[in-house]
Design a protein around this motif. Structure first.
Motif, PDB file in Angstrom:
ATOM      1  N   ASN A   1      79.182  29.958  58.712  1.00 46.83           N
ATOM      2  CA  ASN A   1      77.835  29.314  58.500  1.00 46.83           C
ATOM      3  C   ASN A   1      77.609  29.480  56.876  1.00 46.83           C
ATOM      4  O   ASN A   1      77.093  28.455  56.374  1.00 46.83           O
ATOM      5  N   PRO A   2      77.937  30.492  56.142  1.00 45.31           N
ATOM      6  CA  PRO A   2      77.816  30.367  54.544  1.00 45.31           C
ATOM      7  C   PRO A   2      78.661  29.370  53.931  1.00 45.31           C
ATOM      8  O   PRO A   2      78.217  28.748  52.994  1.00 45.31           O
ATOM      9  N   ALA A   3      79.998  29.189  54.649  1.00 41.49           N
ATOM     10  CA  ALA A   3      80.593  27.984  53.981  1.00 41.49           C
ATOM     11  C   ALA A   3      79.961  26.574  54.079  1.00 41.49           C
ATOM     12  O   ALA A   3      79.954  25.857  53.074  1.00 41.49           O
ATOM     13  N   GLN A   4      79.214  26.438  55.292  1.00 40.64           N
ATOM     14  CA  GLN A   4      78.646  25.151  55.505  1.00 40.64           C
ATOM     15  C   GLN A   4      77.300  24.964  54.527  1.00 40.64           C
ATOM     16  O   GLN A   4      77.096  24.158  54.009  1.00 40.64           O
ATOM     17  N   TRP A   5      76.353  26.192  54.585  1.00 37.06           N
ATOM     18  CA  TRP A   5      75.357  26.114  53.817  1.00 37.06           C
ATOM     19  C   TRP A   5      75.532  25.943  52.486  1.00 37.06           C
ATOM     20  O   TRP A   5      75.022  25.165  51.524  1.00 37.06           O
ATOM     21  N   LEU A   6      76.608  26.558  51.933  1.00 37.15           N
ATOM     22  CA  LEU A   6      77.024  26.620  50.499  1.00 37.15           C
ATOM     23  C   LEU A   6      77.894  25.297  49.836  1.00 37.15           C
ATOM     24  O   LEU A   6      78.067  25.178  48.706  1.00 37.15           O
ATOM     25  N   GLY A   7      78.292  24.548  50.841  1.00 38.96           N
ATOM     26  CA  GLY A   7      78.985  23.166  50.477  1.00 38.96           C
ATOM     27  C   GLY A   7      80.565  23.753  50.351  1.00 38.96           C
ATOM     28  O   GLY A   7      81.260  23.020  49.468  1.00 38.96           O
ATOM     29  N   LEU A   8      80.952  24.911  50.888  1.00 36.22           N
ATOM     30  CA  LEU A   8      82.225  25.407  50.431  1.00 36.22           C
ATOM     31  C   LEU A   8      83.150  24.649  51.587  1.00 36.22           C
ATOM     32  O   LEU A   8      83.449  25.633  52.565  1.00 36.22           O
ATOM     33  N   SER A   9      83.303  23.445  52.053  1.00 34.40           N
ATOM     34  CA  SER A   9      83.865  22.826  52.928  1.00 34.40           C
ATOM     35  C   SER A   9      85.355  23.213  53.236  1.00 34.40           C
ATOM     36  O   SER A   9      85.867  23.182  54.376  1.00 34.40           O
ATOM     37  N   HIS A  10      86.013  23.781  52.302  1.00 37.29           N
ATOM     38  CA  HIS A  10      87.390  24.303  52.237  1.00 37.29           C
ATOM     39  C   HIS A  10      87.498  25.690  52.994  1.00 37.29           C
ATOM     40  O   HIS A  10      88.668  26.081  53.092  1.00 37.29           O
ATOM     41  N   LEU A  11      86.581  26.211  53.266  1.00 36.56           N
ATOM     42  CA  LEU A  11      86.459  27.891  53.602  1.00 36.56           C
ATOM     43  C   LEU A  11      85.859  27.720  55.076  1.00 36.56           C
ATOM     44  O   LEU A  11      85.235  26.896  55.596  1.00 36.56           O
ATOM     45  N   GLY A  12      86.026  29.012  55.699  1.00 40.53           N
ATOM     46  CA  GLY A  12      85.215  29.455  56.760  1.00 40.53           C
ATOM     47  C   GLY A  12      85.470  29.225  58.086  1.00 40.53           C
ATOM     48  O   GLY A  12      85.023  29.592  58.986  1.00 40.53           O
ATOM     49  N   ALA A  13      86.873  28.914  58.040  1.00 37.65           N
ATOM     50  CA  ALA A  13      87.717  28.640  59.467  1.00 37.65           C
ATOM     51  C   ALA A  13      88.885  28.383  59.413  1.00 37.65           C
ATOM     52  O   ALA A  13      89.488  28.252  58.467  1.00 37.65           O
ATOM     53  N   ILE A  14      89.674  28.994  60.624  1.00 40.11           N
ATOM     54  CA  ILE A  14      90.863  28.678  60.731  1.00 40.11           C
ATOM     55  C   ILE A  14      91.294  27.279  61.547  1.00 40.11           C
ATOM     56  O   ILE A  14      91.122  26.978  62.550  1.00 40.11           O
ATOM     57  N   ALA A  15      91.624  26.466  60.615  1.00 37.40           N
ATOM     58  CA  ALA A  15      91.587  24.708  61.146  1.00 37.40           C
ATOM     59  C   ALA A  15      92.293  24.182  60.070  1.00 37.40           C
ATOM     60  O   ALA A  15      92.555  24.360  58.982  1.00 37.40           O
ATOM     61  N   PRO A  16      92.779  22.903  60.574  1.00 36.88           N
ATOM     62  CA  PRO A  16      93.770  22.250  59.663  1.00 36.88           C
ATOM     63  C   PRO A  16      93.049  21.754  58.280  1.00 36.88           C
ATOM     64  O   PRO A  16      91.765  21.261  58.394  1.00 36.88           O
ATOM     65  N   GLY A  17      93.642  21.904  57.085  1.00 34.22           N
ATOM     66  CA  GLY A  17      93.212  21.577  56.055  1.00 34.22           C
ATOM     67  C   GLY A  17      92.192  22.636  55.138  1.00 34.22           C
ATOM     68  O   GLY A  17      91.835  22.349  54.144  1.00 34.22           O
ATOM     69  N   LYS A  18      92.068  23.601  56.072  1.00 35.17           N
ATOM     70  CA  LYS A  18      91.171  24.729  55.341  1.00 35.17           C
ATOM     71  C   LYS A  18      92.143  25.613  54.670  1.00 35.17           C
ATOM     72  O   LYS A  18      93.340  25.774  54.992  1.00 35.17           O
ATOM     73  N   GLN A  19      91.447  26.100  53.483  1.00 33.53           N
ATOM     74  CA  GLN A  19      92.301  27.207  52.693  1.00 33.53           C
ATOM     75  C   GLN A  19      92.814  28.258  53.411  1.00 33.53           C
ATOM     76  O   GLN A  19      91.911  29.020  54.432  1.00 33.53           O
ATOM     77  N   ALA A  20      93.784  28.752  53.360  1.00 35.03           N
ATOM     78  CA  ALA A  20      94.535  30.010  54.411  1.00 35.03           C
ATOM     79  C   ALA A  20      94.064  31.207  53.652  1.00 35.03           C
ATOM     80  O   ALA A  20      94.747  31.897  53.234  1.00 35.03           O
TER      81      ALA A  20
END
Length: 354
Positions: free
Chosen positions: A304-323
């Motif tokens: 939720n905060p990643a999407q609100w703040l436009g931090l699209s590389h964060l916030g989930a365990i998914a391909p392409g996200k920062q580890a």
């Protein structure tokens, strides 16, 4: 960060990953499920999930849960009475891998150099420090702290990449009444996250505040106030600070229908509370104990905060996200056993490794 070609080669299974996390239970904040999956990492980025990945190094998790690193959606780091490295030492071992920092108090005293200091002192930490531009320096025309930060200075800091968005728009009367100085600051951040601060605002005045481009609020103290602000399109940042504790009052209004617009923040926490109680991790545990589903509570502190703040590389365990991720063993009371930032282990059993 890997090159695009390198990342996709690993994602396709045509090149070795740096690390594969095996025998873990992934907290999927997109689907709300717990998945038994391997996680492949490539140069600090999640390359893929599922079977069949080879790696230079395999880490056996022994059934531990793997959740995204926690995000504090709004914090005045100065209230911790710490410089950024000391703050990181307090929160990273608890699983907080991102702090969205408003250096308002520092800027009130020394202005733009204080904002620059916060950004520079936060580089190289084992966490993401997202610095926002203080919107009200000075807080009022009567303030005598000595500093002033205007729209032109904020725009320059944004263009340089020093700041990410506009921090809490505390002068909500100025926003509502379209004060030229306030309007100029809002105009400088069109298309960026503009954080809010509008205690008790309701009705047509709230409509004007939202119409001006503000996207969130962390000042709600009652469930009714929170419902109205959510229904007008604001993200709700539930605050649990040292001097303002709103978690218990606001959790009853969180439902499966609105929880995707709810985040957690600490705002102002003193050292005693940070060290004895915790940070966003404590809020997640209390939300679960209140009755929220564990994945829902974790989502409110990650995706939720990643999407609100436009931090699209964060916030989930998914391909392409920062580890950035946290390992723990009890889904109903998550406590970080190990913390990873950009694919590197940075904390274990409550202590930093560096």
């Amino acid at each position: 960060m890997p090159s695009f070609d390198q990342l996709l080669e690993v994602s396709r299974g045509q090149a070795e990953a740096d690390v594969v996390l095996a025998d873990g239970q992934v907290v999927n904040v997109f689907s709300g499920e717990i998945e038994s999956l391997e996680v492949a990492l490539c140069d600090g980025v999640i390359a893929g999930l599922g079977p069949g990945y080879s790696a230079k190094n395999r880490i056996e998790l022994g059934g531990s849960y793997v959740a995204p690193g926690l995000i504090d959606a709004h914090v005045h780091l100065e209230s911790s009475l710490c410089v950024p490295p000391q703050f990181a030492a307090a929160v990273v071992p608890r699983g907080v891998t991102t702090a969205v920092i408003d250096p308002h108090e520092l800027a009130n005293v020394v202005g733009v150099p204080g904002i620059r200091y916060m950004a520079e002192a936060s580089r190289g930490l084992p966490m993401n420090a997202v610095v926002m531009g203080p919107s009200c320096v000075p807080a009022t025309p009567m303030a005598t702290a000595g500093a002033s930060v205007g729209a032109d200075e904020l725009r320059a800091l944004l263009e340089e990449g020093v700041i990410h968005g506009l921090a809490e728009a505390m002068d909500f009367p100025g926003v509502v009444q379209n004060h030229p100085g306030v309007r100029a600051k809002l105009n400088a951040f069109v298309g960026r996250a503009i954080d809010g601060h509008c205690p008790g605002l309701t009705g047509q005045a709230l409509n004007a505040y939202v119409a001006a481009g503000v996207g969130s609020d962390h000042e709600c103290v009652t469930a009714d106030e929170a419902r109205e602000k959510l229904s007008r399109g604001l993200y709700l940042l539930i605050r649990e600070a040292t001097n303002a504790r709103n978690l218990e009052a606001l959790l009853p209004m969180v439902t499966s229908a609105n929880s995707r617009r709810v985040c957690f923040c600490t705002d102002d926490r003193t050292p005693c509370d940070l060290l004895n109680e915790g940070s966003i991790d404590e809020m997640v545990r209390r939300a679960i104990s209140f009755g929220l589903a564990p994945v829902e509570a974790i989502r409110m502190a990650t995706l939720n905060p990643a999407q609100w703040l436009g931090l699209s590389h964060l916030g989930a365990i998914a391909p392409g996200k920062q580890a950035d991720f946290v390992l723990f063993v009890d889904l109903n009371a998550p406590r970080a056993r190990a913390v990873f930032h950009r694919g590197q282990q940075v904390a274990v059993e409550g202590s930093l490794l560096q």
